[in-house]
Design an enzyme around this catalytic site. Sequence first.
Site, PDB file in Angstrom:
ATOM      1  N   LYS A  44      41.636  -1.992  24.730  1.00  0.00           N
ATOM      2  CA  LYS A  44      41.361  -3.371  24.105  1.00  0.00           C
ATOM      3  C   LYS A  44      42.239  -4.426  24.514  1.00  0.00           C
ATOM      4  CE  LYS A  44      43.896  -1.999  20.120  1.00  0.00           C
ATOM      5  NZ  LYS A  44      44.121  -1.025  18.973  1.00  0.00           N
ATOM      6  N   ARG A 139      46.860   0.997   6.876  1.00  0.00           N
ATOM      7  CA  ARG A 139      45.615   0.389   7.477  1.00  0.00           C
ATOM      8  C   ARG A 139      44.476   1.468   7.253  1.00  0.00           C
ATOM      9  NH1 ARG A 139      45.595  -1.622  13.808  1.00  0.00           N
ATOM     10  NH2 ARG A 139      44.727   0.816  14.053  1.00  0.00           N
TER      11      ARG A 139
HETATM   12  C1  LIG Z   1      45.277  -0.594  19.286  1.00  0.00           C
HETATM   13  C2  LIG Z   1      45.327   1.062  18.847  1.00  0.00           C
HETATM   14  C3  LIG Z   1      46.119   1.850  19.353  1.00  0.00           C
HETATM   15  C4  LIG Z   1      46.897   1.544  20.688  1.00  0.00           C
HETATM   16  O1  LIG Z   1      48.051   0.785  20.313  1.00  0.00           O
HETATM   17  P1  LIG Z   1      48.917   0.390  21.215  1.00  0.00           P
HETATM   18  O2  LIG Z   1      50.215  -0.182  20.632  1.00  0.00           O
HETATM   19  O3  LIG Z   1      48.574  -0.706  22.481  1.00  0.00           O
HETATM   20  O4  LIG Z   1      49.497   1.631  22.071  1.00  0.00           O
HETATM   21  C5  LIG Z   1      46.087   3.143  18.903  1.00  0.00           C
HETATM   22  N1  LIG Z   1      45.510   3.604  17.810  1.00  0.00           N
HETATM   23  C6  LIG Z   1      44.893   2.780  17.252  1.00  0.00           C
HETATM   24  C7  LIG Z   1      43.753   3.344  15.961  1.00  0.00           C
HETATM   25  C8  LIG Z   1      44.578   1.343  17.683  1.00  0.00           C
HETATM   26  O5  LIG Z   1      43.891   0.628  16.985  1.00  0.00           O
END
Ligand SMILES: *Cc1c(COP(=O)(O)O)cnc(C)c1O
Length: 368
Positions: A44, A139
């Site tokens: 993402k 969250r």
């Molecule tokens: C965005 C996200 C990640 C990945 O985060 P990074 O810091 O880019 O490794 C992992 N798990 C969830 C639920 C996320 O929303």
Amino acid sequence: MNQKTYSEFKYPMLEINLKHVYENVKYMVDLCKSQGISIAGVIKGFNAIPEVVKQFERAGCTYLATSRMNQIIKLKQCGIEKPFMMIRIPMFSEIKELVQFVAISLNSELETLNMIQKECEVQDKKHKVILMLDLGDLREGVFDEEEFIKLAEYVENHLENVELYGVGTNLGCYGSIRPTEENLGKLCSVAEIIESKINRRLEMISGGATTSLPLILDGQMPKRINNLRIGEGMLLAEDLEKFWGYDMKHMHKDTFTLKAQVVEIKRKPTHPIGEIFIDAFGNKPTYEDNGIRKRALLAVGKQDFVLHDKLIPLKQGVKIIGSSSDHLIIDIEDCDIETKLGDILDFIMYYPPMMYLSGYADIPKVFI
Ligand SMILES: *Cc1c(COP(=O)(O)O)cnc(C)c1O
């Protein structure tokens, strides 16, 4: 504007080094594999640009993970075959696509799980779920342990097409909570309670994101954690070094580079002249007076990268001092090599500019 004239206006540009992305991902996949951990590669952060996603696939990520359904649909249409993991709790309005396109999703709501079951029946499909436990980051996830265990038993015993594949947690996103042996150990012990109730082992215990990597690097990851969802830590690898003090020199930092052109060079005072009111974004900044200094103006701005303090200049001596919608202002007084009008300067970056620049259609993406 026709294609030919457009190609001449190529700045500002986002240059993406696919080879370096591949090597970073491969390094992380191998490192985690050596500790029995699979990686869901999180796409993402760069708007799931297919050329980059293909490097994740090639380097051995078990899943491709994102929070955005439109990215999954786009990649399916591009012929990406790796199974997808949906890492935002699904919306009611995307359950149909979820069942159709996604192999596995993170969940926390019984009502949503019931809807997934119904849609699975309609499509005659199965869907895997990871139930999220909130360990204090506040969250997503079920906060109450008893309720969490009950939810797992409910999925196991009452939802025929929804497969309870495992449990997971997310830390360090809202509450900035650091993953530790203690909180992830807690996830594992709750997983084991669930296993004793359902009489089988859970396939996956997903222990977080990039912020969980320090436990891997320090060899302190609880044994039962067997999956991480990693984006930043293998795309840019800036955070672990800057904020956590880990040496990430074996990772490439120049995977995503912003290139922008110099349009003005002048010697100017460093403190604005007149009554300081508010800037173009309604903020009232403060300015340090460092006398007259040589500055350059670049043709790129907040509309492109949003946050100038998350850019890292590659040219020695360059200091970023500010930006507006369409301009980036840098101090070049201390540069050993002269900067000239028309020069193209390079900036690597932290996560936010990567996300904004890669998602902004007006910025050309050039692959090397
Ligand atoms: C965005 C996200 C990640 C990945 O985060 P990074 O810091 O880019 O490794 C992992 N798990 C969830 C639920 C996320 O929303």
